[in-house]
Scaffold this active site. Structure first.
Site, PDB file in Angstrom:
ATOM      1  N   GLY A 186     -29.621 -39.985  31.346  1.00  7.51           N
ATOM      2  CA  GLY A 186     -29.948 -40.336  29.968  1.00  7.51           C
ATOM      3  C   GLY A 186     -30.615 -41.687  29.827  1.00  7.51           C
ATOM      4  O   GLY A 186     -31.703 -41.805  29.261  1.00  7.51           O
ATOM      5  N   TYR A 192     -34.696 -52.571  34.035  1.00 12.08           N
ATOM      6  CA  TYR A 192     -34.108 -53.747  34.678  1.00 12.08           C
ATOM      7  C   TYR A 192     -33.765 -54.754  33.582  1.00 12.08           C
ATOM      8  O   TYR A 192     -34.240 -55.876  33.566  1.00 12.08           O
ATOM      9  CB  TYR A 192     -35.082 -54.363  35.687  1.00 12.08           C
ATOM     10  CG  TYR A 192     -35.505 -53.442  36.806  1.00 12.08           C
ATOM     11  CD1 TYR A 192     -34.704 -52.369  37.209  1.00 12.08           C
ATOM     12  CD2 TYR A 192     -36.714 -53.633  37.476  1.00 12.08           C
ATOM     13  CE1 TYR A 192     -35.095 -51.529  38.235  1.00 12.08           C
ATOM     14  CE2 TYR A 192     -37.110 -52.797  38.508  1.00 12.08           C
ATOM     15  CZ  TYR A 192     -36.304 -51.749  38.881  1.00 12.08           C
ATOM     16  OH  TYR A 192     -36.702 -50.916  39.905  1.00 12.08           O
TER      17      TYR A 192
END
Length: 537
Positions: free
Chosen positions: A183, A480
């Site tokens: 997801g 990130y």
């Protein structure tokens, strides 16, 4: 001015009253949530295995079950959830949204627990509920049409396993870590070892199921193209709860070639990395060659050195790869002797890049966190080659950061990644990028002083790299996630959020904010780096 003893008691009483009121309000809110939740679901669903409160025996086990970054568990600046919901069907997610909204509770959604800044399971001083999607992880392959429906709670390992055992010539383009939740990964972009051939994971989404801020269950047709565009690379947690994605699968050859070649400073690593910059983005799209650089001990000399690992996948035979390397990168010295053990199936290559080379493919079904550790990461995009002399300065920085587990992971762009328009989906990092850098460090101590020292060094490295990377904006990769770029609160304006939003999304940030205003104008779905609504008067 001195305060009397009576004054001190008055202040203390006021503080206790305030704290007690806050706790009472929190308890009342979550009790109301529970009544509401079970009123909106089937009576047979009223199970102790569905909702966990802090006084539930299994609460801590469930909370920690998929946490990949444990430093947030020991932070004094974050809050834990008042409730954890572990839905087993769509109605449980819908009820979670309706009841959280009704009683003023924030929602955090967790699929694999890899969120780099813990935003899926902790919060900055707001009362919140976790919707943990771990039980929603079914995967249905449609081999005839080359597609799959995958629920958001599945991991990449589970998806790769299901695809790979069904067909040796089918794969999917996404990341290398098998415990990442589908997801979050897809909603932020999704870069991996076949992305130069097939694009990012989000580029290959063709439908989705989502629960919106009103608790409605929507698909691509009913949600509309604007919202469907936003959840493919824009971070779905700002817009709703994605329950599943329909993805286009990739054709892969029956034999692929995976290899590592290590070079240190004595072995011309500086020149090779500099040369890699010139060819990696332009090379055959079947070749994905990334570089992992870090300071290590040189076993031959006993001194510290830089090791650059050329960590690579080629969609073809080793014989074909040898010919390609001799033509494009002969300096690396890859030849026929390196072919021993390097040919394998695509699914076996998944094991190779996850560090599971000697294990059964069944390990891809293991959802447990791979490390009981803390980590921090940052990211950059490089648009111009860094001169060899400047690499020497970068290596010097890494060598001087003694006892700091700093790693630079450089991912090549080009191929399909660069062919797609910057505005096709919110993931905008396309043509003009040579490669992406992830700065990464992992540590196992829980001492706050040690954590602070590591975080300080990471920030120093990020500052040091400023002259070498993209600017205006200095771009970053949403998957990130980096809270140092800035954070939002409930009433953060679009202009405030541009500080971090344009780094992740560049020119697509404004459109994301318009979509947010259209589908969630009250900003119900929010976290420390969520998209704020840009309301048009």
């Amino acid at each position: 001015m001195a305060i009397s003893a009576f004054g001190n008691l008055a202040v203390l009483s006021l503080l206790l009253l305030t704290v007690t009121s806050a706790i009472t309000a929190s308890n009342t809110a979550h009790e109301n949530f529970l009544h509401c939740f079970f009123n909106h679901t089937q009576p047979s669903d009223a199970s102790s295995h569905l909702v966990y409160t802090p006084n539930t025996t299994a609460y801590n086990t469930i909370l920690r079950s998929s946490i990949q970054n444990i430093r947030f568990l020991y932070s004094s600046t974050t809050e834990k959830p008042v409730l954890i919901v572990t839905p087993t069907n769509e109605s449980h997610v819908q009820a979670s949204v309706v009841c959280s909204r009704k009683y003023g509770l924030n929602i955090r959604v967790r699929s694999g627990g890899h969120d780099y800044e813990g935003m899926s399971y902790v919060s900055d001083h707001v009362v919140f509920v976790i919707v943990d999607l771990a039980n929603l992880r079914s995967i249905t392959i449609d081999a005839e049409h080359g597609t799959a429906w995958v629920q958001a709670g599945a991991t990449l390992g589970e998806l790769y396993y299901t695809i790979g055992v069904k067909s040796k010539t089918t794969g999917f383009t996404a990341g290398v870590c098998p415990t990442i939740g589908v997801g979050g990964h897809i909603s932020g972009g999704g870069i991996g070892m076949i992305s130069r051939k097939y694009g990012a994971a989000a580029d290959n989404v063709i439908d989705a199921q989502l629960v919106d801020a009103h608790g409605r269950l929507l698909n691509r047709e009913s949600m509309g193209e604007d919202l469907f565009w936003a959840i493919r690379g824009g971070g779905a947690a700002s817009f709703g709860i994605v329950l599943s994605y329909k993805v286009k699968l990739a054709d892969v050859p029956p034999v692929v070639t995976a290899f590592n070649i290590n070079r240190n400073l004595r072995q011309n690593a500086t020149y090779l990395v500099s040369r890699w910059q010139q060819i990696a983005e332009k090379s055959d799209e079947n070749l994905y060659m990334r570089v992992i650089a870090l300071a290590v001990d040189d076993s031959a000399t006993g001194n510290r050195t830089i090791q650059a690992t050329f960590n690579s996948l080629f969609l073809g035979s080793c014989k074909e790869l040898v010919t390609l390397m001799e033509k494009n990168f002969p300096e690396l010295g890859f030849d026929a002797k390196d072919c021993s053990g390097s040919e394998m199936s695509w699914l076996e290559s998944v094991l190779f890049f996850a560090g599971y080379s000697n294990k059964s493919v069944n390990i891809l079904l293991d959802r447990r966190p791979q490390y009981n550790s803390s980590f921090k990461a940052k990211s950059d995009f490089v648009r111009e080659p860094i001169p060899e002399t400047e690499w020497e300065k970068i290596w010097k920085f890494l060598l001087e950061a003694k006892d700091e587990p700093l790693v630079m992971i450089m991912e090549p762009f080009g191929g399909r990644l660069s062919e797609i328009s910057e505005s096709a989906i919110p993931f905008p990092h396309r043509k003009g990028n040579l490669y992406m850098i992830q700065y990464f460090m992992r540590w196992f101590e829980i001492d706050p002083a040690v954590t602070k020292r590591h975080l300080d060094w990471m920030r120093k490295l990020y500052g040091f790299m400023t002259p070498y990377v993209s600017s205006h904006p200095r771009a970053a990769y949403l998957n990130y996630k980096d809270i140092d770029l800035g954070r939002t609160v409930k009433h953060t304006t679009y202009e405030d959020a541009m500080v971090w939003g344009t780094k992740y999304f560049k020119n697509t940030f404004r459109r994301l904010a318009y979509v947010k205003a259209k589908v969630d104008p009250s900003n119900f779905f929010r976290n420390e780096q969520s998209i704020p609504p840009l309301l048009v008067l």
